[in-house]
Design a protein around this motif. Structure first.
Motif, PDB file in Angstrom:
ATOM      1  N   ASN A 316      13.262  -4.902  28.663  1.00  0.00           N
ATOM      2  CA  ASN A 316      13.633  -5.076  30.066  1.00  0.00           C
ATOM      3  C   ASN A 316      12.518  -5.872  30.744  1.00  0.00           C
ATOM      4  OD1 ASN A 316      16.104  -3.333  30.632  1.00  0.00           O
ATOM      5  ND2 ASN A 316      14.769  -1.843  29.639  1.00  0.00           N
ATOM      6  N   ASN A 317      12.880  -6.945  31.417  1.00  0.00           N
ATOM      7  CA  ASN A 317      11.923  -7.814  32.102  1.00  0.00           C
ATOM      8  C   ASN A 317      12.021  -7.550  33.599  1.00  0.00           C
ATOM      9  OD1 ASN A 317      11.178  -9.908  29.738  1.00  0.00           O
ATOM     10  ND2 ASN A 317      13.350  -9.368  29.615  1.00  0.00           N
ATOM     11  N   ILE A 318      10.932  -7.036  34.185  1.00  0.00           N
ATOM     12  CA  ILE A 318      10.939  -6.590  35.573  1.00  0.00           C
ATOM     13  C   ILE A 318      10.324  -7.655  36.488  1.00  0.00           C
ATOM     14  CG2 ILE A 318      10.302  -4.741  37.156  1.00  0.00           C
ATOM     15  CD1 ILE A 318      11.966  -3.730  34.830  1.00  0.00           C
ATOM     16  N   SER A 319      11.028  -7.986  37.575  1.00  0.00           N
ATOM     17  CA  SER A 319      10.482  -8.904  38.576  1.00  0.00           C
ATOM     18  C   SER A 319       9.240  -8.301  39.219  1.00  0.00           C
ATOM     19  CB  SER A 319      11.516  -9.183  39.668  1.00  0.00           C
ATOM     20  OG  SER A 319      12.567  -9.989  39.193  1.00  0.00           O
ATOM     21  N   ALA A 320       8.307  -9.166  39.624  1.00  0.00           N
ATOM     22  CA  ALA A 320       7.101  -8.702  40.305  1.00  0.00           C
ATOM     23  C   ALA A 320       7.484  -7.986  41.595  1.00  0.00           C
ATOM     24  CB  ALA A 320       6.173  -9.867  40.600  1.00  0.00           C
ATOM     25  N   ILE A 336      -4.918  -0.442  50.397  1.00  0.00           N
ATOM     26  CA  ILE A 336      -4.669  -0.907  49.031  1.00  0.00           C
ATOM     27  C   ILE A 336      -4.094   0.195  48.148  1.00  0.00           C
ATOM     28  CG2 ILE A 336      -7.049  -0.441  48.294  1.00  0.00           C
ATOM     29  CD1 ILE A 336      -4.737  -3.299  47.071  1.00  0.00           C
ATOM     30  N   LYS A 337      -4.519   1.443  48.357  1.00  0.00           N
ATOM     31  CA  LYS A 337      -3.958   2.533  47.556  1.00  0.00           C
ATOM     32  C   LYS A 337      -2.475   2.711  47.843  1.00  0.00           C
ATOM     33  CE  LYS A 337      -7.986   5.482  46.696  1.00  0.00           C
ATOM     34  NZ  LYS A 337      -8.531   6.856  46.839  1.00  0.00           N
ATOM     35  N   GLU A 338      -2.114   2.667  49.107  1.00  0.00           N
ATOM     36  CA  GLU A 338      -0.709   2.833  49.468  1.00  0.00           C
ATOM     37  C   GLU A 338       0.120   1.652  48.978  1.00  0.00           C
ATOM     38  OE1 GLU A 338      -0.203   3.777  53.599  1.00  0.00           O
ATOM     39  OE2 GLU A 338      -1.752   5.323  53.550  1.00  0.00           O
ATOM     40  N   GLN A 339      -0.435   0.457  49.037  1.00  0.00           N
ATOM     41  CA  GLN A 339       0.287  -0.714  48.537  1.00  0.00           C
ATOM     42  C   GLN A 339       0.486  -0.622  47.020  1.00  0.00           C
ATOM     43  OE1 GLN A 339      -0.756  -4.637  49.771  1.00  0.00           O
ATOM     44  NE2 GLN A 339      -1.072  -4.096  51.913  1.00  0.00           N
ATOM     45  N   THR A 340      -0.555  -0.212  46.313  1.00  0.00           N
ATOM     46  CA  THR A 340      -0.445  -0.071  44.860  1.00  0.00           C
ATOM     47  C   THR A 340       0.599   0.976  44.503  1.00  0.00           C
ATOM     48  OG1 THR A 340      -2.788  -0.651  44.614  1.00  0.00           O
ATOM     49  CG2 THR A 340      -1.724   0.416  42.740  1.00  0.00           C
ATOM     50  N   ALA A 341       0.549   2.105  45.185  1.00  0.00           N
ATOM     51  CA  ALA A 341       1.515   3.173  44.927  1.00  0.00           C
ATOM     52  C   ALA A 341       2.940   2.701  45.185  1.00  0.00           C
ATOM     53  CB  ALA A 341       1.195   4.391  45.788  1.00  0.00           C
ATOM     54  N   GLN A 342       3.129   1.894  46.241  1.00  0.00           N
ATOM     55  CA  GLN A 342       4.474   1.417  46.556  1.00  0.00           C
ATOM     56  C   GLN A 342       5.002   0.472  45.475  1.00  0.00           C
ATOM     57  OE1 GLN A 342       6.442   2.399  49.580  1.00  0.00           O
ATOM     58  NE2 GLN A 342       7.719   1.891  47.826  1.00  0.00           N
ATOM     59  N   CYS A 343       4.149  -0.450  45.018  1.00  0.00           N
ATOM     60  CA  CYS A 343       4.563  -1.365  43.946  1.00  0.00           C
ATOM     61  C   CYS A 343       4.984  -0.591  42.708  1.00  0.00           C
ATOM     62  CB  CYS A 343       3.429  -2.316  43.591  1.00  0.00           C
ATOM     63  SG  CYS A 343       3.019  -3.531  44.850  1.00  0.00           S
ATOM     64  N   LEU A 344       4.167   0.374  42.316  1.00  0.00           N
ATOM     65  CA  LEU A 344       4.456   1.143  41.103  1.00  0.00           C
ATOM     66  C   LEU A 344       5.655   2.076  41.295  1.00  0.00           C
ATOM     67  CD1 LEU A 344       0.787   1.853  39.998  1.00  0.00           C
ATOM     68  CD2 LEU A 344       2.444   0.397  38.823  1.00  0.00           C
ATOM     69  N   TYR A 346       8.258   1.309  43.119  1.00  0.00           N
ATOM     70  CA  TYR A 346       9.423   0.446  42.949  1.00  0.00           C
ATOM     71  C   TYR A 346       9.703   0.182  41.466  1.00  0.00           C
ATOM     72  CZ  TYR A 346       9.613  -0.607  47.959  1.00  0.00           C
ATOM     73  OH  TYR A 346       9.748  -0.523  49.319  1.00  0.00           O
ATOM     74  N   ILE A 347       8.650  -0.075  40.720  1.00  0.00           N
ATOM     75  CA  ILE A 347       8.842  -0.286  39.278  1.00  0.00           C
ATOM     76  C   ILE A 347       9.449   0.954  38.647  1.00  0.00           C
ATOM     77  CG2 ILE A 347       7.580  -0.556  37.091  1.00  0.00           C
ATOM     78  CD1 ILE A 347       5.729  -2.519  38.588  1.00  0.00           C
ATOM     79  N   LYS A 348       8.966   2.118  39.042  1.00  0.00           N
ATOM     80  CA  LYS A 348       9.509   3.380  38.530  1.00  0.00           C
ATOM     81  C   LYS A 348      10.983   3.531  38.897  1.00  0.00           C
ATOM     82  CE  LYS A 348       8.287   8.326  38.368  1.00  0.00           C
ATOM     83  NZ  LYS A 348       9.490   8.993  38.889  1.00  0.00           N
ATOM     84  N   GLU A 349      11.320   3.231  40.139  1.00  0.00           N
ATOM     85  CA  GLU A 349      12.720   3.333  40.579  1.00  0.00           C
ATOM     86  C   GLU A 349      13.613   2.375  39.803  1.00  0.00           C
ATOM     87  OE1 GLU A 349      13.970   5.519  42.454  1.00  0.00           O
ATOM     88  OE2 GLU A 349      12.503   6.212  43.914  1.00  0.00           O
ATOM     89  N   VAL A 357      12.236   5.469  31.402  1.00  0.00           N
ATOM     90  CA  VAL A 357      11.128   6.192  32.030  1.00  0.00           C
ATOM     91  C   VAL A 357       9.868   5.348  31.955  1.00  0.00           C
ATOM     92  CG1 VAL A 357      12.085   8.471  31.559  1.00  0.00           C
ATOM     93  CG2 VAL A 357      10.617   7.374  29.844  1.00  0.00           C
ATOM     94  N   MET A 358       8.857   5.722  32.732  1.00  0.00           N
ATOM     95  CA  MET A 358       7.622   4.955  32.783  1.00  0.00           C
ATOM     96  C   MET A 358       6.920   4.903  31.425  1.00  0.00           C
ATOM     97  SD  MET A 358       7.187   3.599  35.791  1.00  0.00           S
ATOM     98  CE  MET A 358       5.497   3.403  36.383  1.00  0.00           C
ATOM     99  N   GLU A 359       7.172   5.874  30.581  1.00  0.00           N
ATOM    100  CA  GLU A 359       6.587   5.868  29.236  1.00  0.00           C
ATOM    101  C   GLU A 359       7.126   4.727  28.375  1.00  0.00           C
ATOM    102  OE1 GLU A 359       5.798   9.717  31.023  1.00  0.00           O
ATOM    103  OE2 GLU A 359       7.645   8.547  30.807  1.00  0.00           O
ATOM    104  N   ASP A 360       8.201   4.078  28.829  1.00  0.00           N
ATOM    105  CA  ASP A 360       8.762   2.936  28.101  1.00  0.00           C
ATOM    106  C   ASP A 360       8.060   1.628  28.447  1.00  0.00           C
ATOM    107  OD1 ASP A 360      10.707   4.489  26.821  1.00  0.00           O
ATOM    108  OD2 ASP A 360      12.116   4.268  28.495  1.00  0.00           O
ATOM    109  N   VAL A 361       7.169   1.639  29.440  1.00  0.00           N
ATOM    110  CA  VAL A 361       6.464   0.415  29.838  1.00  0.00           C
ATOM    111  C   VAL A 361       5.489   0.004  28.732  1.00  0.00           C
ATOM    112  CG1 VAL A 361       4.887  -0.622  31.498  1.00  0.00           C
ATOM    113  CG2 VAL A 361       6.694   0.910  32.299  1.00  0.00           C
TER     114      VAL A 361
END
Length: 422
Positions: A316-320, A336-344, A346-349, A357-361
Motif C-alpha cells: 500500500n502506497n500512502i500519500s504524504a 511540532i508534537k501535535e503536528q507530528t501526532a496528527q500526521c501519524l 491520519y496515516i493510522k486512520e 494495522v500500523m505494524e504493517d508499515v
C-alpha cells in the motif's frame, strides 16, 4: 501453516543502528532500507572529511546492510541521493560509480535544506528480495530484474530509466529535459512540468504500460509558489484513460520542496508503477492482471489530485500527510508534537480504513522544517512505532505546504495482495 507475508526487520553490527528504526525491512519481494548517513558504525559519529568521504561511508553502510541479508549491490533497484549542496553531486557520483560499474539502478538526486547530524549527504536504497517473505511455503525462486531505456526519454550514464522487479516498475526521477537536445526545455515551470510527465509517459509507453498504472508520484519543487501551476498540468495528465476517469483514479502523491535540483531545474518527478505481468519466473496465474486498489477515508484529508492509499500486489502506497484539519485544511496546531501526532494519526486512520494495522508499515519518510525539532518528533513517533520496526528517512526542508512544520508518508505491507482481473 501460514502463507501470509511477514514484515521482516533486520540489523547488522556492520552499519549504524538506531532504536527508532530498523536498517532494512523486507516485505514480499522488496527490502526497504533506512536512509544511510555517513556514520562510522564503530564510533557512531560522522566520518572525518568532505563530501567524497561522507558519500563513501554512506555506500559502505548500504553495502554492509545488503551483504548482511545475503544480497549484493546489484540487487539494488533504486538509489536516492540527498545532498546539502547540489554543486557537490559530482563527488557523490565519483563514489557511486565504484559501486555500480555495470548495472545501474533507477535513481533520484535532490539537494535539501538540512540532513540529520548536519551531514553533507544521505543515501537511500531499495533492494530486491527474490525469495520473498512468505513463511513455510515454497518460493518463486530468484526473480529477474528487467531494465529498460528508451531514446524517447532522457538518458543518463548513471541510471536506468526504469527497473522492474516482481510487481513494480521503479522510474528514475525525471527532470524537464528534452530527450533529443539533452537540455532543460524552458524556464517556465508549466513547460518543465509538462516535459517531466512526457518523459515518464514515454518510458512507460516503451514497456507497454499506461500512465494510469502509476501508483505513487513524488514531485520535487524548488519553489512552493509553483505548485498551483504544477497542479494544473498534473490534472491534465491524470487520469489518463476513460476507465481511470470513470472511477476518478489518481495515484498517491507527495509534494516536497527542495533547495535545488540537477541542471537548475524547477521540478523533478519520480514515479512508482504497477507491473501486472510481474518479472519471471513468476507463474502467470500468480501475476496476471492484478488490480490497482485505491482508497480514501473521510477520517483523513482528501485531495482531488491524490488518493490517500493505492494498493497494488503486496504494498500500500500512502500519500504524504500534513497536520491539517480534514475539512478546513488549516493547521491543527503550531506545536511540532501535535503536528507530528496528527500526521501519524491520519496515516493510522488510512491504514485501518483498508483493514491493516500500523505494524504493517515497512517504511516511513519524514520531511521536517527544523531538524532541531527531531527530539520532540521522535518522542511522538516512538509512541506510534514502539518497536522501532519500520525503515525510516528524515530530511530537512525549508518550507512545507500550508506552513506546516512536518509532513509524513508511509509504505505499508499488503499481505493479501490485490486480486487479478476476472
Amino acid at each position: 501453516m501460514t502463507i501470509d507475508n511477514v514484515v521482516l526487520a533486520r540489523d547488522t553490527e556492520n552499519a549504524p543502528k538506531n532504536s527508532l528504526h530498523s536498517q532494512t525491512v523486507a516485505f514480499s519481494h522488496y527490502n526497504n532500507l533506512s536512509a544511510q548517513l555517513p556514520i562510522d558504525p564503530t564510533t557512531g559519529k560522522l566520518v572525518v572529511g568532505g563530501m567524497k568521504e561522507q558519500a563513501e561511508q554512506c555506500f559502505k553502510n548500504i553495502k554492509a546492510i545488503v551483504n548482511s541479508i545475503d544480497h549484493t549491490m546489484n540487487d539494488i533497484i533504486r538509489i536516492t541521493v540527498f545532498v546539502k549542496d547540489i554543486q557537490e553531486v559530482e563527488s557523490v557520483d565519483e563514489v557511486y560509480q565504484t559501486y555500480f560499474s555495470t548495472y545501474l539502478p533507477a535513481r533520484t538526486t535532490v539537494a535539501v535544506a538540512d540532513l540529520p547530524m548536519d551531514a553533507l549527504v544521505q543515501v537511500e536504497a531499495l533492494v530486491s528480495n527474490g525469495v520473498g517473505t512468505i513463511p513455510n511455503a515454497p518460493q518463486t525462486g530468484d526473480l529477474i530484474k528487467l531494465t529498460n531505456n528508451t531514446i524517447e526519454a532522457p538518458s543518463n550514464a548513471l541510471s536506468t530509466q526504469t527497473v522492474a522487479f516482481s510487481h513494480y516498475n521503479n522510474i528514475t526521477a525525471q527532470l524537464p529535459i528534452h530527450p533529443t537536445y539533452g537540455r532543460i526545455v524552458a524556464d517556465g515551470v508549466k513547460e518543465q512540468t509538462v516535459q517531466c510527465l512526457k518523459n515518464i509517459k514515454a518510458i512507460l509507453t516503451s514497456i507497454d504500460v499506461p500512465l494510469d498504472d502509476i501508483v505513487k508520484t513524488t514531485i520535487f519543487l524548488t519553489d512552493l509558489a509553483d505548485l498551483e501551476v504544477v497542479d494544473e498540468v498534473y490534472a491534465a495528465f491524470f487520469p489518463d484513460s476513460g476507465i481511470a476517469r470513470t472511477v476518478g483514479y489518481v495515484p498517491a502523491r507527495t509534494v516536497a520542496v527542495v533547495e535545488a535540483l540537477p541542471m537548475n531545474a524547477r521540478i523533478q518527478i519520480e514515479a512508482v508503477v504497477s507491473h501486472g505481468d510481474g518479472t519471471p519466473p513468476q507463474a502467470i496465474e500468480d501475476r496476471h492482471g492484478l488490480i490497482v486498489e485505491a482508497n480514501n477515508t473521510d477520517k483523513a484529508p482528501i485531495c482531488p489530485l491524490a488518493t490517500q492509499t493505492v494498493a497494488f500486489s503486496h504494498y500500500n502506497n500512502i500519500s504524504a500527510q500534513l497536520p491539517v484539519h480534514p475539512e478546513t485544511k488549516e493547521l491543527v496546531s503550531t506545536d511540532i508534537k501535535e503536528q507530528t501526532a496528527q500526521c501519524l494519526t491520519y496515516i493510522k486512520e488510512i491504514i485501518e480504513s483498508v483493514d491493516h494495522v500500523m505494524e504493517d508499515v515497512v517504511k516511513v519518510n519524514l520531511y521536517v522544517k527544523d531538524l532541531a525539532d527531531m527530539a520532540a518528533v521522535d518522542e511522538v513517533y516512538a509512541s506510534f512505532f514502539p518497536t522501532g520496526t519500520p525503515a525510516r528517512r528524515v530530511v530537512g526542508v525549508s518550507v512545507l505546504p500550508l506552513g506546516a512544520s512536518i509532513q509524513i508518508e508511509a509504505i505499508v505491507g499488503n499481505a493479501e495482495g490485490t486480486p487479478p482481473i476476472i
